[in-house]
Design a protein around this motif. Structure first.
Motif, short mmCIF file in Angstrom:
data_model
loop_
_atom_site.label_atom_id
_atom_site.label_comp_id
_atom_site.label_asym_id
_atom_site.label_seq_id
_atom_site.Cartn_x
_atom_site.Cartn_y
_atom_site.Cartn_z
N ILE A 1 67.09 52.61 6.02
CA ILE A 1 67.05 53.70 4.95
C ILE A 1 65.95 54.69 5.63
CG2 ILE A 1 65.91 54.66 3.07
CD1 ILE A 1 66.82 52.06 1.76
N THR A 2 66.26 56.02 6.04
CA THR A 2 65.34 56.99 6.77
C THR A 2 64.72 57.85 5.52
OG1 THR A 2 66.81 56.82 8.62
CG2 THR A 2 65.13 58.78 8.51
N PHE A 3 63.47 57.62 5.12
CA PHE A 3 62.77 58.47 4.24
C PHE A 3 62.29 59.75 5.11
CE2 PHE A 3 59.55 60.29 1.97
CZ PHE A 3 59.86 59.93 0.62
N ARG A 4 62.76 60.75 4.53
CA ARG A 4 62.22 62.33 5.09
C ARG A 4 61.88 62.98 3.95
NH1 ARG A 4 66.30 63.37 10.15
NH2 ARG A 4 65.01 61.99 11.77
N GLY A 5 60.43 63.43 3.69
CA GLY A 5 60.15 64.14 2.77
C GLY A 5 58.66 63.80 2.47
N LEU A 6 58.26 64.02 1.21
CA LEU A 6 57.03 63.61 0.82
C LEU A 6 56.71 62.57 0.02
CD1 LEU A 6 54.32 63.86 -1.45
CD2 LEU A 6 54.07 65.30 0.85
N LEU A 7 55.94 61.71 0.53
CA LEU A 7 55.81 60.25 -0.02
C LEU A 7 54.17 60.19 -0.35
CD1 LEU A 7 57.28 57.48 -0.06
CD2 LEU A 7 55.50 56.74 1.56
N GLU B 1 59.67 72.01 7.53
CA GLU B 1 60.92 71.88 8.54
C GLU B 1 60.84 70.89 9.59
OE1 GLU B 1 60.77 76.25 9.64
OE2 GLU B 1 62.92 75.98 9.47
N ALA B 2 59.58 70.50 9.87
CA ALA B 2 59.39 69.58 11.26
C ALA B 2 59.58 68.19 10.41
CB ALA B 2 58.31 69.53 11.58
N THR B 3 59.31 68.01 9.05
CA THR B 3 59.53 66.67 8.37
C THR B 3 60.90 66.37 8.23
OG1 THR B 3 57.63 67.16 7.20
CG2 THR B 3 59.15 65.45 6.28
N THR B 4 61.62 67.47 7.93
CA THR B 4 63.04 67.39 7.72
C THR B 4 63.97 67.18 8.84
OG1 THR B 4 62.93 69.04 6.05
CG2 THR B 4 64.96 68.72 6.68
N GLY C 1 62.52 65.30 11.62
CA GLY C 1 62.07 64.09 12.17
C GLY C 1 60.83 64.58 13.26
N GLN C 2 60.15 65.69 13.30
CA GLN C 2 59.51 66.14 14.29
C GLN C 2 58.17 66.24 13.96
OE1 GLN C 2 60.44 66.88 17.53
NE2 GLN C 2 62.73 66.60 16.83
N ILE C 3 57.50 65.64 12.90
CA ILE C 3 56.14 65.80 12.26
C ILE C 3 55.22 65.49 13.31
CG2 ILE C 3 55.75 63.69 10.97
CD1 ILE C 3 55.07 67.14 9.76
N ASP C 4 55.61 64.49 14.25
CA ASP C 4 54.43 63.98 15.36
C ASP C 4 54.01 65.31 16.02
OD1 ASP C 4 53.26 61.71 15.78
OD2 ASP C 4 54.50 61.16 17.44
N ASN C 5 54.73 66.22 16.14
CA ASN C 5 54.25 67.38 16.95
C ASN C 5 53.30 68.43 16.34
OD1 ASN C 5 56.08 66.33 18.77
ND2 ASN C 5 57.71 67.72 18.27
N TYR C 6 53.08 68.24 15.03
CA TYR C 6 52.06 68.79 14.18
C TYR C 6 50.51 68.33 14.06
CZ TYR C 6 56.07 71.99 14.03
OH TYR C 6 57.05 73.05 14.38
N THR C 7 49.75 69.29 13.95
CA THR C 7 48.53 68.74 13.22
C THR C 7 48.28 69.73 12.04
OG1 THR C 7 47.12 70.35 14.78
CG2 THR C 7 47.24 68.05 15.01
N ILE C 8 47.52 69.47 10.81
CA ILE C 8 47.41 70.29 9.70
C ILE C 8 46.11 70.83 9.70
CG2 ILE C 8 47.92 70.74 7.38
CD1 ILE C 8 49.59 68.13 7.47
N GLU C 9 45.88 72.05 9.54
CA GLU C 9 44.64 72.58 9.50
C GLU C 9 44.03 72.73 7.95
OE1 GLU C 9 42.38 73.70 11.99
OE2 GLU C 9 43.91 73.11 13.47
N TRP C 10 42.82 72.39 7.49
CA TRP C 10 42.38 72.55 6.33
C TRP C 10 40.90 73.24 5.97
CZ3 TRP C 10 45.71 70.57 2.61
CH2 TRP C 10 46.58 69.72 3.13
N ALA D 1 51.47 62.33 1.95
CA ALA D 1 51.74 62.16 3.27
C ALA D 1 53.24 62.91 3.81
CB ALA D 1 52.03 60.55 3.73
N LEU D 2 53.37 63.69 4.61
CA LEU D 2 54.66 64.23 5.00
C LEU D 2 55.52 63.32 6.00
CD1 LEU D 2 53.67 68.04 5.68
CD2 LEU D 2 55.03 67.05 3.95
#
Ligand code: AMP
Length: 429
Positions: A262-268, A309-312, A314-323, A197-198
């Motif tokens: 604690i604010t976790f920003r990264g890959l978990l 960049e969005a993860t770093t 705090g903006q990942i909510d604005n993105y979807t990921i294509e697979w 998860a990002l």
């Protein structure tokens, strides 16, 4: 943009390869990298644990974004050091990286937030740990609290093994300080799955699921390794489990971290065990998995750079990921003797032939350039990934590609993803 990837394994080659495809990226740097990263950018001779040298390099060379591969650099606080110098970096700060670097911290957080996991007790006293074991049903799982190169988890089938493991960790310092405190927990039955998860502090986006193969030999025999192969998607994962993961694991975890400031920003990525009761957490990792990354990233159609960049930010909510809907299978080629002692410096042949295959990617791990050729320089040498319309098709293709690659005493598993083809996964345990 100028990107620096910290690390030198297959995971880092896959990250650098994927990031290099971004139209925004014009320069790729890797510290220390390997022969694969040298072919797509520039290697920088700095070790991942030389944090001050990394900061100095990023500042002097005006690196726009640094991406951290290995867990020990995160646990040592590389992100905090970069941030203090106003340098952009992808990965969790030291206090957030404790979710991986301290199993006791992770267990306490899970207990406080009622996150499903194995029942466990923690010990700093050897005698108490031994006494506790005497009343347990076996097998039990004994874990060193700290980072131990993936070797700090022992499954003890009986009381005698439990006692000798406790002594090795707590009295004899087999894992150094990492084993001074331990966790003893219930052995969970089921099938394993890795979900990346990002995480941007408050929100997250899941990557596609994967499963890895930890044991060195076919049939899951022999000692644990860093990972001998992986495939994606996982055949034991579904929408219902994804919902369960969000409600019972990810949301409570992020809430628990924020409650502690604690604010976790990264890959978990939680390592999960799945059975009829749903998914339970075996461990949390705070960085991309190796070799799961080599199976997941070839399936990602989206540009990875804006996601990091969005993860770093705090903006990942604005993105979807294509697979890509196709499956990926990754086979790791290792040096003879790995995960124990092995020789290096063996010439590798066949890479040029495999480069010509469609839908096959070679990710380098323990390799380096020597006299115009490429030679082995580590235990895990290469990770070869193939895409296919099904896991079965990807499996056939990856093993065809692997058959062209040769180096003295090379060994690899022949059964990566085989169970996903032949078995119906039983999650009714
Ligand atoms: P960890 O580093 O905690 O993920 O443990 C490494 C491996 O040990 C996992 O991938 C599992 O295969 C195994 N393991 C860890 N904890 C347990 C448990 N409670 N029950 C069964 N297997 C476990």
């Amino acid at each position: 943009m100028k990107i620096l990837v910290i690390g030198g394994g297959g995971r880092e080659h896959a990250l650098a390869w994927k990031l290099k495809q971004s139209p925004e990226v014009d320069q790729m740097l890797c510290a220390p990298g390997n022969a694969g990263t040298a072919a797509i950018g520039e290697n920088v001779p700095i070790k991942p644990n030389d944090l001050h040298a990394l900061v100095r390099f990023a500042r002097e060379n005006r690196v726009d974004l640094t991406v951290v591969g290995p867990d020990d650099a995160l646990a040592a606080g590389v992100v905090d050091l970069f941030r203090a110098q106003k340098l952009r970096i992808f990965g969790p700060i030291k206090s957030a990286a404790r979710i991986e670097s301290s199993k006791i911290f992770a267990k306490e957080l899970m207990r406080a937030q009622k996150i499903p996991t194995a029942e466990a007790n923690t010990f700093s006293d050897r005698n108490e740990a031994v006494r506790y074991c005497e009343q347990l049903k076996f097998p039990v799982v004994i874990k060193a609290d700290g980072l131990a190169l993936g070797k700090g988890v022992i499954i003890a089938p009986d009381a005698a093994t439990a006692r000798s493991t406790i002594d090795a960790m707590m009295n004899e310092g087999r894992f150094g300080d990492a084993g001074r405190c331990i966790v003893i927990e219930e052995f969970l039955r089921g099938s394993e799955c890795s979900v990346h998860a990002l995480v941007d502090g408050k929100n997250y986006r899941l990557l596609e699921s994967a499963r890895d193969h930890k044991r060195v030999f076919d049939g899951d025999l022999g000692p644990n390794t860093g990972g001998m192969g992986a495939f994606s998607p996982a055949n034991n994962w579904n929408a219902e489990l994804e919902d369960h993961l969000g409600k019972k694991i990810m949301r409570p975890l992020l809430r628990g971290l924020l409650e502690q400031g604690i604010t976790f920003r990264g890959l978990l990525y939680p390592g999960l065990i799945i059975n009829a009761a749903g998914a339970r957490v075996l461990e949390f990792n705070c960085r991309f998995g190796d070799p799961e990354t080599q199976a997941i990233l070839p399936r990602m159609k989206s540009d990875l750079l804006p996601l990091l960049e969005a993860t770093t930010d705090g903006q990942i909510d604005n993105y979807t990921i294509e697979w890509d809907t196709r499956a990926a299978v990754t086979v790791v080629l290792a040096s003879g003797g790995y995960p124990d002692k092995y020789e290096t410096g063996k010439a590798i042949s066949g890479l040029d032939e495999v480069e010509k295959f469609d839908d096959v990617h070679i990710f380098h791990a323990g390799t380096r350039r020597s006299n115009g050729g490429i030679v082995t320089s580590g235990g895990r040498v290469l990770a070869v990934t193939a895409l296919g319309s099904t896991i079965e098709a990807a499996r056939a293709r990856v093993y065809e590609a692997v058959s062209y690659i040769r180096f003295e005493n090379c060994h690899y598993r022949r059964d990566i993803a085989l169970a996903a083809v032949t078995d119906k996964i039983d999650i009714s345990h």
